[in-house]
Design an enzyme around this catalytic site. Structure first.
Site, PDB file in Angstrom:
ATOM      1  N   ASP A  36      12.197   3.347  -1.753  1.00 12.77           N
ATOM      2  CA  ASP A  36      13.084   3.180  -0.611  1.00 12.77           C
ATOM      3  C   ASP A  36      13.440   1.731  -0.281  1.00 12.77           C
ATOM      4  N   ASP A 219      -6.521  -6.815   7.186  1.00  7.44           N
ATOM      5  CA  ASP A 219      -6.720  -5.663   6.299  1.00  7.44           C
ATOM      6  C   ASP A 219      -8.217  -5.447   6.143  1.00  7.44           C
ATOM      7  N   ASP A 240      -5.816  -2.198  14.986  1.00  7.73           N
ATOM      8  CA  ASP A 240      -4.759  -3.226  15.060  1.00  7.73           C
ATOM      9  C   ASP A 240      -4.313  -3.514  16.494  1.00  7.73           C
ATOM     10  N   ASN A 439       9.014  16.222  -0.052  1.00  9.21           N
ATOM     11  CA  ASN A 439       7.980  17.148  -0.514  1.00  9.21           C
ATOM     12  C   ASN A 439       7.113  17.487   0.700  1.00  9.21           C
ATOM     13  N   TYR A 444       3.179  15.088   5.330  1.00  4.35           N
ATOM     14  CA  TYR A 444       2.851  14.921   6.748  1.00  4.35           C
ATOM     15  C   TYR A 444       1.350  15.196   6.861  1.00  4.35           C
ATOM     16  N   ASP A 622       0.864   1.714  -7.896  1.00  6.63           N
ATOM     17  CA  ASP A 622       2.022   1.056  -8.501  1.00  6.63           C
ATOM     18  C   ASP A 622       2.889   2.033  -9.294  1.00  6.63           C
ATOM     19  N   HIS A 690      -2.254   8.534  -1.608  1.00  7.33           N
ATOM     20  CA  HIS A 690      -1.310   9.504  -1.031  1.00  7.33           C
ATOM     21  C   HIS A 690      -0.603  10.342  -2.095  1.00  7.33           C
TER      22      HIS A 690
HETATM   23  N1  LIG Z   1      -0.158  12.823   4.400  1.00 10.50           N
HETATM   24  C1  LIG Z   1       0.649  11.768   4.306  1.00 10.50           C
HETATM   25  N2  LIG Z   1       1.931  11.873   4.682  1.00 10.50           N
HETATM   26  C2  LIG Z   1       2.770  10.827   4.537  1.00 10.50           C
HETATM   27  C3  LIG Z   1       2.327   9.588   4.044  1.00 10.50           C
HETATM   28  C4  LIG Z   1       0.949   9.479   3.673  1.00 10.50           C
HETATM   29  O1  LIG Z   1       0.463   8.428   3.214  1.00 10.50           O
HETATM   30  N3  LIG Z   1       0.164  10.591   3.812  1.00 10.50           N
HETATM   31  N4  LIG Z   1       3.214   8.546   3.924  1.00 10.50           N
HETATM   32  C5  LIG Z   1       4.407   8.559   4.760  1.00 10.50           C
HETATM   33  C6  LIG Z   1       5.427   7.600   4.292  1.00 10.50           C
HETATM   34  S1  LIG Z   1       5.020   5.954   4.354  1.00 10.50           S
HETATM   35  C7  LIG Z   1       6.652   7.964   3.870  1.00 10.50           C
HETATM   36  S2  LIG Z   1       7.827   6.767   3.490  1.00 10.50           S
HETATM   37  C8  LIG Z   1       7.033   9.374   3.763  1.00 10.50           C
HETATM   38  C9  LIG Z   1       7.780   9.620   2.477  1.00 10.50           C
HETATM   39  O2  LIG Z   1       8.292  10.853   2.452  1.00 10.50           O
HETATM   40  P1  LIG Z   1       9.426  11.148   1.365  1.00 10.50           P
HETATM   41  O3  LIG Z   1      10.245   9.950   1.124  1.00 10.50           O
HETATM   42  O4  LIG Z   1      10.084  12.373   1.799  1.00 10.50           O
HETATM   43  O5  LIG Z   1       8.615  11.317   0.026  1.00 10.50           O
HETATM   44  P2  LIG Z   1       8.159  12.626  -0.704  1.00 10.50           P
HETATM   45  O6  LIG Z   1       7.681  13.615   0.256  1.00 10.50           O
HETATM   46  O7  LIG Z   1       7.297  12.170  -1.787  1.00 10.50           O
HETATM   47  O8  LIG Z   1       9.477  13.300  -1.245  1.00 10.50           O
HETATM   48  C10 LIG Z   1      10.359  12.761  -2.078  1.00 10.50           C
HETATM   49  C11 LIG Z   1      10.921  13.932  -2.865  1.00 10.50           C
HETATM   50  O9  LIG Z   1      12.299  13.708  -3.074  1.00 10.50           O
HETATM   51  C12 LIG Z   1      12.647  14.005  -4.394  1.00 10.50           C
HETATM   52  N5  LIG Z   1      13.817  13.160  -4.690  1.00 10.50           N
HETATM   53  C13 LIG Z   1      13.835  11.874  -5.100  1.00 10.50           C
HETATM   54  N6  LIG Z   1      15.097  11.430  -5.206  1.00 10.50           N
HETATM   55  C14 LIG Z   1      15.903  12.460  -4.854  1.00 10.50           C
HETATM   56  C15 LIG Z   1      17.322  12.620  -4.783  1.00 10.50           C
HETATM   57  O10 LIG Z   1      18.065  11.709  -5.067  1.00 10.50           O
HETATM   58  N7  LIG Z   1      17.782  13.827  -4.375  1.00 10.50           N
HETATM   59  C16 LIG Z   1      16.945  14.855  -4.049  1.00 10.50           C
HETATM   60  N8  LIG Z   1      17.462  15.996  -3.627  1.00 10.50           N
HETATM   61  N9  LIG Z   1      15.606  14.742  -4.134  1.00 10.50           N
HETATM   62  C17 LIG Z   1      15.097  13.569  -4.522  1.00 10.50           C
HETATM   63  C18 LIG Z   1      11.422  13.678  -5.203  1.00 10.50           C
HETATM   64  O11 LIG Z   1      11.397  14.469  -6.377  1.00 10.50           O
HETATM   65  C19 LIG Z   1      10.292  14.038  -4.233  1.00 10.50           C
HETATM   66  O12 LIG Z   1       9.809  15.328  -4.420  1.00 10.50           O
HETATM   67  O13 LIG Z   1       5.882  10.190   3.770  1.00 10.50           O
HETATM   68  C20 LIG Z   1       5.044   9.937   4.876  1.00 10.50           C
HETATM   69  N10 LIG Z   1       4.064  10.993   4.908  1.00 10.50           N
HETATM   70  N1  LIG Z   2       4.347   1.553  -6.114  1.00  6.81           N
HETATM   71  C1  LIG Z   2       4.623   1.995  -4.895  1.00  6.81           C
HETATM   72  N2  LIG Z   2       5.148   1.170  -3.983  1.00  6.81           N
HETATM   73  C2  LIG Z   2       5.435   1.620  -2.741  1.00  6.81           C
HETATM   74  C3  LIG Z   2       5.246   2.974  -2.386  1.00  6.81           C
HETATM   75  C4  LIG Z   2       4.664   3.830  -3.355  1.00  6.81           C
HETATM   76  O1  LIG Z   2       4.422   5.016  -3.107  1.00  6.81           O
HETATM   77  N3  LIG Z   2       4.366   3.300  -4.587  1.00  6.81           N
HETATM   78  N4  LIG Z   2       5.594   3.420  -1.136  1.00  6.81           N
HETATM   79  C5  LIG Z   2       6.454   2.573  -0.327  1.00  6.81           C
HETATM   80  C6  LIG Z   2       6.319   2.988   1.074  1.00  6.81           C
HETATM   81  S1  LIG Z   2       7.278   4.282   1.632  1.00  6.81           S
HETATM   82  C7  LIG Z   2       5.533   2.347   1.935  1.00  6.81           C
HETATM   83  S2  LIG Z   2       5.486   2.847   3.554  1.00  6.81           S
HETATM   84  C8  LIG Z   2       4.793   1.157   1.539  1.00  6.81           C
HETATM   85  C9  LIG Z   2       3.368   1.212   1.993  1.00  6.81           C
HETATM   86  O2  LIG Z   2       2.705   0.165   1.363  1.00  6.81           O
HETATM   87  P1  LIG Z   2       1.763  -0.778   2.145  1.00  6.81           P
HETATM   88  O3  LIG Z   2       2.382  -1.250   3.381  1.00  6.81           O
HETATM   89  O4  LIG Z   2       1.290  -1.802   1.239  1.00  6.81           O
HETATM   90  O5  LIG Z   2       0.673   0.280   2.586  1.00  6.81           O
HETATM   91  P2  LIG Z   2      -0.582   0.875   1.848  1.00  6.81           P
HETATM   92  O6  LIG Z   2      -0.496   0.608   0.394  1.00  6.81           O
HETATM   93  O7  LIG Z   2      -0.695   2.259   2.307  1.00  6.81           O
HETATM   94  O8  LIG Z   2      -1.751   0.050   2.495  1.00  6.81           O
HETATM   95  C10 LIG Z   2      -1.669  -1.342   2.678  1.00  6.81           C
HETATM   96  C11 LIG Z   2      -2.966  -1.925   3.156  1.00  6.81           C
HETATM   97  O9  LIG Z   2      -3.309  -1.436   4.446  1.00  6.81           O
HETATM   98  C12 LIG Z   2      -4.716  -1.512   4.543  1.00  6.81           C
HETATM   99  N5  LIG Z   2      -5.163  -0.726   5.684  1.00  6.81           N
HETATM  100  C13 LIG Z   2      -5.611   0.542   5.697  1.00  6.81           C
HETATM  101  N6  LIG Z   2      -5.883   0.917   6.974  1.00  6.81           N
HETATM  102  C14 LIG Z   2      -5.582  -0.136   7.766  1.00  6.81           C
HETATM  103  C15 LIG Z   2      -5.614  -0.361   9.178  1.00  6.81           C
HETATM  104  O10 LIG Z   2      -5.976   0.506   9.974  1.00  6.81           O
HETATM  105  N7  LIG Z   2      -5.190  -1.564   9.635  1.00  6.81           N
HETATM  106  C16 LIG Z   2      -4.785  -2.572   8.787  1.00  6.81           C
HETATM  107  N8  LIG Z   2      -4.382  -3.715   9.322  1.00  6.81           N
HETATM  108  N9  LIG Z   2      -4.759  -2.377   7.455  1.00  6.81           N
HETATM  109  C17 LIG Z   2      -5.127  -1.184   6.951  1.00  6.81           C
HETATM  110  C18 LIG Z   2      -5.187  -1.052   3.196  1.00  6.81           C
HETATM  111  O11 LIG Z   2      -6.476  -1.516   2.902  1.00  6.81           O
HETATM  112  C19 LIG Z   2      -4.126  -1.611   2.265  1.00  6.81           C
HETATM  113  O12 LIG Z   2      -4.542  -2.783   1.606  1.00  6.81           O
HETATM  114  O13 LIG Z   2       4.784   1.002   0.120  1.00  6.81           O
HETATM  115  C20 LIG Z   2       6.043   1.131  -0.462  1.00  6.81           C
HETATM  116  N10 LIG Z   2       5.932   0.759  -1.823  1.00  6.81           N
HETATM  117  S1  SF4 Z   3      10.568  -1.578  -6.155  1.00  6.41           S
HETATM  118 FE1  SF4 Z   3      10.860  -0.485  -8.116  1.00  6.41          FE
HETATM  119  S2  SF4 Z   3      11.197   1.666  -7.616  1.00  6.41           S
HETATM  120 FE2  SF4 Z   3      11.509   0.449  -5.744  1.00  6.41          FE
HETATM  121  S3  SF4 Z   3      13.718   0.094  -5.690  1.00  6.41           S
HETATM  122 FE3  SF4 Z   3      12.766  -1.683  -6.699  1.00  6.41          FE
HETATM  123  S4  SF4 Z   3      12.843  -1.176  -8.896  1.00  6.41           S
HETATM  124 FE4  SF4 Z   3      13.215   0.707  -7.786  1.00  6.41          FE
HETATM  125 MO   LIG Z   4       6.797   4.701   3.787  1.00  8.29          MO
END
Ligand SMILES: Nc1nc2c(c(=O)[nH]1)N[C@H]1C(S)=C(S)[C@@H](COP(=O)(O)OP(=O)(O)OC[C@H]3O[C@@H](n4cnc5c(=O)[nH]c(N)nc54)[C@H](O)[C@@H]3O)O[C@H]1N2
Ligand SMILES: Nc1nc2c(c(=O)[nH]1)N[C@H]1C(S)=C(S)[C@@H](COP(=O)(O)OP(=O)(O)OC[C@H]3O[C@@H](n4cnc5c(=O)[nH]c(N)nc54)[C@H](O)[C@@H]3O)O[C@H]1N2
Ligand code: SF4
Ligand SMILES: [Mo]
Length: 750
Positions: A36, A219, A240, A439, A444, A622, A690
């Site tokens: 994103d 962290d 925090d 998904n 959630y 990653d 996650h």
């Molecule tokens: N339990 C729990 N819940 C969480 C989190 C967690 O750590 N734990 N993290 C939260 C966070 S930070 C975020 S950002 C949200 C993320 O929530 P979402 O961004 O909704 O991520 P996903 O639920 O993995 O769903 C993405 C789905 O979209 C599909 N997809 C990808 N690209 C496309 C497309 O172009 N079109 C269509 N139709 N489908 C596509 C992928 O195959 C995948 O199944 O979740 C949150 N919810």
């Molecule tokens: N490769 C990859 N990159 C991603 C994503 C992915 O799924 N894969 N998801 C993207 C999305 S939607 C999001 S939201 C971001 C999330 O990415 P980040 O913001 O980096 O979040 P996390 O990796 O969940 O955790 C980051 C840090 O928070 C620390 N932490 C845990 N609990 C606490 C707390 O209570 N307080 C504090 N201060 N720290 C705490 C953990 O030890 C960890 O080092 O990453 C994005 N980038």
């Molecule tokens: S960090 Fe990686 S997956 Fe995310 S938008 Fe950039 S190239 Fe694409």
């Molecule tokens: Mo996120």
């Protein structure tokens, strides 16, 4: 998430950098949509197919690419990609499907949705989407729901930036983004961008450090950014908000705040001072587990190095004290004079030349009586229509839009309340559920409740690229296109005023279609074709771009990024978009909603001896974006199994060792997971990754491709003790659990 790219204010627009393909291959200027952050990338095309993805040459975006973007063409060409609409023929979740045409599917979906609406009212239709991923929704889902009469839209942004946007508005009326380009000090509350995780932010932090900016990391774990920080505060997970109260205590007591700004542009300073006085540094040291000296040092560094930034962090979006923590970030930004200044936190508004998604959404057509039915708005209103009502007229006054929906998170239903209603435990039934690019089951808290809710539906429609656990429970699974296969106008979700185009690189395979096309078909199936009048995404963009003097074709072939000159301290002319016109350190909106008007810290419930350990979910891997990519061999081979992290001492105490299989359990559920012993982990804390499921495992109810056995959502409670009070979002950063060694590996283990 919208792009925190920092732009030189002296430039106006970034014209496209010409991109040469290898061996004369055709190229397209594109935005990667695999995660994103939307990196600017170039695709190379050979005989109608994308064969390579590489980073843009534009100096603003160069080097912003990770392994998930590079491997995307292979990931989308995977044989398991959904290619045709599927209709369920057996019992729900039985895995029996029949191929149907789009027309057949949408006609039946339209009729069945109308049936649910006729029987139970439009509010019985809920939609969960991820604006991040599908990225072409453009508010059209909300637009149709608003016309039909349903307020029950939920999204992953309830846990990630969308809720932050809504809470920021309570304090100063808009959600700012941080100016990394000229800041002197960056504070990361947990946020940990890396080379393969939100690489644009990673690169910006590194560039800022290279020119001398300070970095403070909070962290509990010694993260990779903690390793490179000037100051690392290993606070206890979930504390925090207390830490910020401690910082404010130092800053107010030592007079390190911006007196002029506080005097002229804030209300509630004396009340805040009184509240903050209840959090002397020694008390905060006790709560957070950090020593008083480093708390003071960090507070002073933030307040005196300015301009300083506290970039948005998802970590405080997912805590029991989330509303207070987000408000405290806002308050720190304001009292230290960092709002809307170069190197600080920019309040930009919408791009004046481009029609924003907020306009497309048409929240004004949803009657107030339907808005009042939004699920969760009675108990946890902060990001619902009710919670945001008080900023409407002020947002109109300052930013020109009554329903500014920043990061799509300002008018959401509460997810937990929605799942309860789906399960038959709400104020009224929800009987039709649509998931687009989300998904839901895994995304959630409280997966057992979501499952129960889904099994209680009359109609489930999923728009997806792969047969996810959520899709496995649907009545219809519709094949979605990918970011390589569609154009996209990225308006930064109203967070920044920057707009970027992404060109279509190739035709979608099979019968894959965009979400735009899905919503257009649905509007027609519901007998309301006029709600989505545009023939194509391109003509829709033509209309939205009229103010730029360009159509989509001209815009996307000449521009890589489009923005106007940056103006600072705009509030001096307009005031802030709050009821008082000032920064509300004491929130009149929260007070009127019946909550504490000042930020506070609420400690964990008493420890439960059955579950002596604390876990947090997160630390993104990653290789994968959220619940995705487990099907991609190039990525999965690097990380074949879910792995928890604990310290060596905690591992020894609970009888587990590196590589063992263990069960992690609590009152919500249990999962099987491999053990990883990591020096960076503090004792007593467990990190759970996650979103785990295994696409190669058996599909359907009872299995759900390993999601029942591995997903973190099985362990995340959402009862009141674990919900933030004002927003009702779940606490994912401090959940009780236990670890028990498993004698045998679980089914499907490698
Ligand atoms: N339990 C729990 N819940 C969480 C989190 C967690 O750590 N734990 N993290 C939260 C966070 S930070 C975020 S950002 C949200 C993320 O929530 P979402 O961004 O909704 O991520 P996903 O639920 O993995 O769903 C993405 C789905 O979209 C599909 N997809 C990808 N690209 C496309 C497309 O172009 N079109 C269509 N139709 N489908 C596509 C992928 O195959 C995948 O199944 O979740 C949150 N919810
Ligand atoms: N490769 C990859 N990159 C991603 C994503 C992915 O799924 N894969 N998801 C993207 C999305 S939607 C999001 S939201 C971001 C999330 O990415 P980040 O913001 O980096 O979040 P996390 O990796 O969940 O955790 C980051 C840090 O928070 C620390 N932490 C845990 N609990 C606490 C707390 O209570 N307080 C504090 N201060 N720290 C705490 C953990 O030890 C960890 O080092 O990453 C994005 N980038
Ligand atoms: S960090 Fe990686 S997956 Fe995310 S938008 Fe950039 S190239 Fe694409
Ligand atoms: Mo996120």
């Amino acid at each position: 998430m919208p792009s925190n790219y920092t732009i030189d204010p002296n430039e106006t627009s970034g014209l496209r950098t010409p991109a040469e393909g290898r061996r004369g291959l055709e190229t397209r200027q594109t935005l990667c949509g695999t995660c994103d952050i939307s990196c600017s990338v170039v695709t190379e095309i050979d005989r109608g197919r994308v064969v390579r993805v590489r980073s843009s040459e534009n100096p603003l975006f160069r080097d912003n690419i990770c392994m998930k973007g590079i491997v995307a063409p292979k990931a989308f060409a995977h044989p398991d990609r959904l290619m045709h609409p599927l209709k369920r023929v057996g019992e729900r979740g039985s895995g029996q499907w029949e191929r149907v045409t789009w027309d057949e599917a949408m006609t039946d979906i339209g009729a069945r949705l109308q049936g649910v609406i006729d029987r139970h009212g439009p509010e019985a239709w809920a939609v969960s989407t991820s604006q991040w991923n599908t990225a072409t929704d453009h508010g059209l889902g909300r637009r149709i729901m608003n016309h039909v009469g349903s307020p029950n839209w939920i999204s992953g942004v309830a846990l990630c930036a969308g809720n932050t946007a809504a809470i920021n508005r309570l304090t100063y009326g808009w959600f700012p983004f941080s100016d990394f380009s000229s800041t002197n000090c960056i504070v990361l509350f947990g946020h940990n961008p890396r080379r393969h995780s939100w690489v644009p932010i990673y690169n910006q932090i590194r560039r800022a450090q290279a020119r001398g900016a300070k970095l403070i990391v909070l962290d509990p774990r010694r993260s990779s950014n903690a390793d490179r920080a000037d100051l690392w505060l290993p606070l206890r997970a979930g504390t925090d908000a207390a830490m910020c109260l401690g910082w404010l205590n130092v800053i107010l007591e030592e007079g390190l705040y911006d007196e002029d700004f506080v005097a002229n542009w804030t209300v509630g300073f004396e009340a805040l001072r009184e509240r903050v006085a209840a959090y002397p540094v020694e008390r905060v040291a006790e709560i957070t587990g950090c020593d008083a000296g480093s708390i003071r040092e960090a507070a002073r560094m933030y307040a005196t190095s300015g301009p300083s930034i506290i970039p948005w962090t998802p970590i405080t979006d997912m805590q029991r004290n989330s509303t207070s923590a987000i408000r405290l970030h806002s308050i720190l930004r304001a009292v230290c004079g960092n709002l809307d200044v170069p190197g600080g936190e920019l309040l930009q508004g919408f791009n004046p030349d481009v029609v924003p998604e907020s306009t497309i959404e048409m929240h004004e057509v949803l009657p107030e009586a339907q808005k009042a039915k939004q699920l969760g708005s009675d108990t946890h209103p902060a990001f619902t229509y009710r919670g945001q009502k008080a900023v409407r007229e002020h947002t109109k006054r300052v930013w020109g839009h009554e329903y500014a929906n920043q990061v799509t998170g300002c008018f959401m239903a509460n997810p937990s309340a929605t799942f309860r209603a789906m399960a038959g435990e709400g104020p009224y039934p929800v009987k039709a559920f649509f998931a687009l690019g989300n998904n839901t089951l895994l995304s959630y808290a409280n997966m057992p409740l979501i499952l129960k809710g889904m099994l209680n539906q009359d109609l489930i429609v999923v728009h997806e690229q792969f047969m996810t656990p959520t899709a496995q429970l649907a009545d219809y699974v519709l094949p979605g296109d990918s970011w390589l296969e569609r154009p996209w106008l990225h308006d930064a979700f109203g967070w920044a005023s920057m707009v970027r185009p992404s060109q279509k690189s190739m035709e979608p395979p099979g019968e894959c279609e965009s979400t735009f096309s899905f919503w257009k078909r649905l509007a027609t199936a519901l007998g309301r074709p006029e709600v989505v009048p545009w023939e194509s995404l391109e003509s829709f963009y033509d209309e939205r771009l009229v103010g730029t003097g360009m159509d989509w074709d001209a815009f996307s072939t000449t521009h890589e990024v489009y923005f106007g000159p940056t103006a600072y301290r705009k509030y001096e002319k307009t005031g802030f978009a709050t009821p008082s016109g000032k920064v509300e350190l004491e929130s009149s909106i929260l007070r009127d909603l019946g909550f504490d008007s000042l930020p506070y810290f609420r400690d964990d419930p008493p420890r439960d001896p059955e579950h002596p350990l604390m876990m947090f979910t997160g630390v993104r891997e990653d290789e994968f974006f959220q619940t995705g990519q487990r099907h991609v061999p190039e990525l999965r081979s690097r990380k074949p199994e879910p792995v928890l992290y604990v310290s060596a001492r905690t591992a020894a105490e609970y009888g587990v060792a590196e590589g063992d299989w263990a069960q992690v359990s609590n009152r919500t559920g249990k999962i099987a997971i491999r053990v990883g012993v990591r020096e960076a982990m503090p004792d007593g804390l467990v990190r759970i990754p996650h979103g785990w499921w295994k696409p190669e495992m058996k599909q359907g109810l009872g299995h759900l491709s390993g999601a029942l056995a591995h997903a973190d959502a099985q362990l995340c409670p959402d009862d009141e003790d674990f919900l933030d009070r004002e927003q009702g979002i779940p606490h994912l950063k401090g959940i009780p659990c236990r670890i028990d060694r498993l004698d045998a590996p679980p089914e499907g283990a490698s």
